[in-house]
Design an enzyme around this catalytic site. Structure first.
Site, PDB file in Angstrom:
ATOM      1  N   ASP A 117       0.821  -1.202   0.000  1.00 44.80           N
ATOM      2  CA  ASP A 117       0.000   0.000   0.000  1.00 44.80           C
ATOM      3  C   ASP A 117       0.859   1.258   0.000  1.00 44.80           C
ATOM      4  OD1 ASP A 117       0.656  -0.963   2.646  1.00 44.80           O
ATOM      5  OD2 ASP A 117      -0.575   0.649   3.473  1.00 44.80           O
ATOM      6  N   GLU A 182      -0.140  -1.177   5.773  1.00 45.37           N
ATOM      7  CA  GLU A 182       0.860  -0.629   6.681  1.00 45.37           C
ATOM      8  C   GLU A 182       0.631   0.846   6.951  1.00 45.37           C
ATOM      9  OE1 GLU A 182       4.543   1.410   7.911  1.00 45.37           O
ATOM     10  OE2 GLU A 182       3.421   1.682   6.055  1.00 45.37           O
TER      11      GLU A 182
END
Length: 485
Positions: A117, A182
């Protein structure tokens, strides 16, 4: 002058000479550690192909609010790394992926982390290249995620693919965890993967995640470049401060208002920050770079038992280094009022804290409630929080292997970087793997200039093409570490 006074002065002079002798001897005894060079496996790599695949990876806008992008990205990874996808048997935890490379040997495995991400782009028109175009030029691969953290992700998978193609097998099992959340805490990705690994009873010889990097030595006062390797990271919590007062017309204000009380509370936090300490990873970093300093600075850094207050005050003077010595607070969101002539009955602020080792969320909350006026309600905002991580041991066999590999793969010409431990002030997925290894390190195998640091979560994120092969060799060297190293 009386005889007693003369004797006192002589004793003082003698004490001063002894002190100076101790300082000089300690300074001269400080030497740089001799980390043996670690040669990574010989691999045939096509730098242009590495750049093209990284550019393609950056075209997937894998932000938290775009689940379709992750599915497409997984298809791209399977097509780009067919040997890896077949041999390492990917398991999916939502959009996060766990890969397992079996060695056939009964020894402690290693775990490599990266995340898919990326953070959103707030100013797309300000970028030199479109953020999700994955543009290539002669020098750089441009795009959101090049540094944070698809550069590492692609480097790891390029290494597994190249090793498989060369018929290599790691001496111990290797796990690769690719989180998908994350940037928003990792609770659905890394946390669930970690829980599964813990359930399996696994304990890793080493965990490696993003974090430090190779920086210009001038930033730390030395000539050589310095590879800072995170051996711990700060904790994270956001506190909500809320004040209440009498609502009314602004023409007849009371002595105290909710907005005024809240503003005073936040001002108090800024005026009187948490205590600073020169200890743990920050002290270890300073001691690690001491041998490379000029004599004056080397004397100071080699004798922190005497000069730590002086050094601490210097570090407190700049935001970047102040964060290394204390728990920091940053007011980030204020909410109050609906009209300019109406006094609101309620005002709130969010204050983000990054906790230094030794601090804890519960202790901080109790201290704030005790310190701030009774008119201020203090509570933890949202569920995401973490205490500071444990501190990995330095030196250790794993540290020495990592340091030797850094010095071999990331040297510039004949100049090898200094390797120093440090405290990571940001957060990583590795926080969720506490308890699964005693040796957790945070390092990205890239060389950056000071002007590159603003690119993390900022504009014009990019990665130099000439560094890609070194990244792959570094990760291959981590995977092929011999048992006990």
């Amino acid at each position: 002058m009386g005889e007693v006074m003369k004797r006192a002065l002589m004793l003082a002079a003698l004490a001063l000479l002894v002190l100076l002798a101790v300082l000089v001897v300690r300074t001269l005894r400080v030497t740089a550690p001799d980390y043996p060079a670690v040669t990574p496996p010989a691999l045939t790599l096509d730098s242009d192909a590495l750049a093209r695949r990284l550019a393609a990876a950056l075209r997937f806008a894998t932000t938290a609010d775009n689940p379709a992008a992750f599915k497409a990205f997984h298809g791209f990874l399977a097509d780009s790394f067919p040997r890896t996808w077949q041999a390492l048997s990917p398991r999916f935890f939502g959009n996060s992926v766990l890969l397992h490379w079996r060695s056939g040997h009964d020894c402690a495995p290693s775990l490599l982390l990266a995340h898919q991400d990326v953070v959103p782009v707030s100013e797309p028109d300000q970028w030199q290249q479109p953020a999700f175009a994955g543009e290539l030029d002669d020098d750089f691969v441009w795009g959101r995620g090049a540094l944070d953290d698809k550069g590492s992700l692609m480097g790891i998978l390029e290494a597994t693919e190249a090793l498989l193609a060369a018929g290599r097998t790691p001496p111990c099992d290797v796990y690769v965890a690719l989180g998908a959340d994350e940037e928003i805490g990792g609770n659905q990705g890394a946390a669930k993967i970690a829980a599964q690994l813990k359930k399996q009873g696994l304990h890793f010889a080493m965990v490696l995640d993003e974090g430090g990097m190779v920086l210009p030595g001038a930033m730390l006062g030395v000539q050589q470049s310095v590879a800072v390797v995170g051996i711990a990271e700060k904790g994270y919590v956001t506190m909500k401060l809320e004040a209440h007062g009498e609502a009314g017309h602004s023409s007849r204000p009371p002595t105290h208002t909710a907005v005024g009380d809240l503003a005073a509370a936040v001002a108090d936090l800024q005026a009187y920050p948490r205590p600073a300490h020169l200890s743990g990873p920050t002290r270890q970093m300073l001691e690690a770079i001491a041998p490379y300093q000029g004599f004056g600075k080397r004397l100071v850094l080699s004798n922190l038992w005497l000069f730590k207050s002086l050094v601490r005050r210097q570090l407190e003077g700049k935001p970047a280094t102040n964060a290394l010595v204390r728990t920091t607070s940053a007011p980030t969101v204020f909410k109050a009022g609906v009209k300019d002539n109406v006094i609101p009955a309620q005002a709130s602020a969010l204050v983000n804290f990054r906790l230094a080792p030794g601090d804890e969320v519960d202790t901080l909350l109790a201290d704030l409630k005790r310190r701030l006026p009774a008119t201020i309600d203090v509570s933890i905002y949202q569920d995401f929080r973490s205490n500071p991580s444990a501190v990995s041991a330095v030196p250790s066999p794993q540290w020495r292997h990592l340091a030797g590999l850094i010095r071999t793969t990331l040297q510039e010409g004949d100049a090898r970087p200094v390797v120093a431990p440090y405290l990571l002030v940001a957060g990583t997925d590795s926080r969720h793997y506490q308890g699964l290894s005693d040796q957790i390190f945070r390092f990205m195998p890239v060389r950056l200039g000071q002007e590159d640091l603003h690119r993390f979560h900022g504009r014009d994120e990019r990665l130099a093409r000439d560094q890609l092969a070194a990244m792959v060799r570094f990760y291959a060297g981590v995977m092929m570490a011999s048992p006990g190293s």
